[in-house]
Enzyme design. Sequence first.
Site, PDB file in Angstrom:
ATOM      1  CE  LYS A  69     -23.002  24.611 -56.008  1.00  0.00           C
ATOM      2  NZ  LYS A  69     -22.481  23.311 -56.420  1.00  0.00           N
ATOM      3  CG  HIS A 128     -19.947  15.696 -62.433  1.00  0.00           C
ATOM      4  ND1 HIS A 128     -20.140  16.890 -63.094  1.00  0.00           N
ATOM      5  CD2 HIS A 128     -20.011  15.993 -61.119  1.00  0.00           C
ATOM      6  CE1 HIS A 128     -20.330  17.860 -62.215  1.00  0.00           C
ATOM      7  NE2 HIS A 128     -20.253  17.347 -61.007  1.00  0.00           N
ATOM      8  CB  SER A 146     -20.040  22.702 -62.604  1.00  0.00           C
ATOM      9  OG  SER A 146     -20.334  21.333 -62.587  1.00  0.00           O
ATOM     10  NE  ARG A 162     -15.165  18.671 -56.108  1.00  0.00           N
ATOM     11  CZ  ARG A 162     -16.097  19.511 -56.472  1.00  0.00           C
ATOM     12  NH1 ARG A 162     -15.954  20.199 -57.569  1.00  0.00           N
ATOM     13  NH2 ARG A 162     -17.174  19.690 -55.739  1.00  0.00           N
TER      14      ARG A 162
HETATM   15  P1  ADP Z   1     -23.608  19.781 -55.827  1.00  0.00           P
HETATM   16  O1  ADP Z   1     -24.124  21.163 -56.012  1.00  0.00           O
HETATM   17  O2  ADP Z   1     -24.664  18.812 -55.369  1.00  0.00           O
HETATM   18  O3  ADP Z   1     -22.338  19.668 -55.024  1.00  0.00           O
HETATM   19  P2  ADP Z   1     -21.972  19.199 -58.175  1.00  0.00           P
HETATM   20  O4  ADP Z   1     -22.434  19.049 -59.580  1.00  0.00           O
HETATM   21  O5  ADP Z   1     -21.040  20.322 -57.875  1.00  0.00           O
HETATM   22  O6  ADP Z   1     -23.302  19.270 -57.315  1.00  0.00           O
HETATM   23  O7  ADP Z   1     -21.292  17.847 -57.691  1.00  0.00           O
HETATM   24  C1  ADP Z   1     -21.981  16.644 -57.655  1.00  0.00           C
HETATM   25  C2  ADP Z   1     -21.117  15.596 -56.985  1.00  0.00           C
HETATM   26  O8  ADP Z   1     -19.980  15.308 -57.803  1.00  0.00           O
HETATM   27  C3  ADP Z   1     -20.551  16.050 -55.632  1.00  0.00           C
HETATM   28  O9  ADP Z   1     -20.521  14.943 -54.751  1.00  0.00           O
HETATM   29  C4  ADP Z   1     -19.153  16.503 -55.963  1.00  0.00           C
HETATM   30  O10 ADP Z   1     -18.275  16.389 -54.865  1.00  0.00           O
HETATM   31  C5  ADP Z   1     -18.797  15.497 -57.056  1.00  0.00           C
HETATM   32  N1  ADP Z   1     -17.747  16.034 -57.923  1.00  0.00           N
HETATM   33  C6  ADP Z   1     -17.747  17.158 -58.653  1.00  0.00           C
HETATM   34  N2  ADP Z   1     -16.586  17.330 -59.317  1.00  0.00           N
HETATM   35  C7  ADP Z   1     -15.798  16.261 -58.988  1.00  0.00           C
HETATM   36  C8  ADP Z   1     -14.462  15.848 -59.319  1.00  0.00           C
HETATM   37  N3  ADP Z   1     -13.698  16.587 -60.101  1.00  0.00           N
HETATM   38  N4  ADP Z   1     -14.008  14.694 -58.771  1.00  0.00           N
HETATM   39  C9  ADP Z   1     -14.803  13.977 -57.951  1.00  0.00           C
HETATM   40  N5  ADP Z   1     -16.054  14.300 -57.586  1.00  0.00           N
HETATM   41  C10 ADP Z   1     -16.555  15.430 -58.098  1.00  0.00           C
END
Ligand code: ADP
Length: 166
Positions: A41, A17, A130, A92
């Site tokens: 989630k 993030h 996460s 990703r």
């Molecule tokens: P959500 O439940 O909305 O997907 P996340 O916290 O999992 O929330 O992710 C928020 C955003 O950050 C999403 O667009 C996700 O693809 C991006 N993201 C999460 N981890 C990574 C990473 N390692 N590299 C690039 N983008 C990421």
Amino acid sequence: MKRAIYPGSFDPWTNGHLDILRRALSVFDEVIIVVAGTNRKNPLFSPEERVSIISDVVKAEGLERVQVDYWSGLIMDYAKKHEAQFILRGLRAASDFEYEFMMASMNKEILSEIETVFMMTSKNLFFVSSSMVKELYRYGGKIDSYVPKVVVQYLKSKIESKSKED
Ligand code: ADP
């Protein structure tokens, strides 16, 4: 003034993030990180805790032009209310694509003037999520390379207080 909203669960915030946020700051004038209320989630951290974690990270990293907020409604309503022109999301793997494409298309239907902008993950962070961090931490794995320092502290106290409850 190019203002982007970066919505997500951020349960918890990871270096993946952070990488997207840093890179977005070279494209946008201002980024508002919005901890989204999600039914998809079962989160470990409350929205308030997630906002505190992210605010601590932003402060520790000395990042300017960043705000952190919580919103439980439609993200497009938030974007409109805060006069943001862009929604920022990270990509990703190919498996992210279908969901992101659906969300971006739906958001375009709701409010066509707002663009969803995707940034590709950095090559050393493509596997960081996460849920992977939480899983690893629960089983005693080392997570220092995947999250900012303050997140390790928050996870430690959260897992300790949870194990006291059980
Ligand atoms: P959500 O439940 O909305 O997907 P996340 O916290 O999992 O929330 O992710 C928020 C955003 O950050 C999403 O667009 C996700 O693809 C991006 N993201 C999460 N981890 C990574 C990473 N390692 N590299 C690039 N983008 C990421």
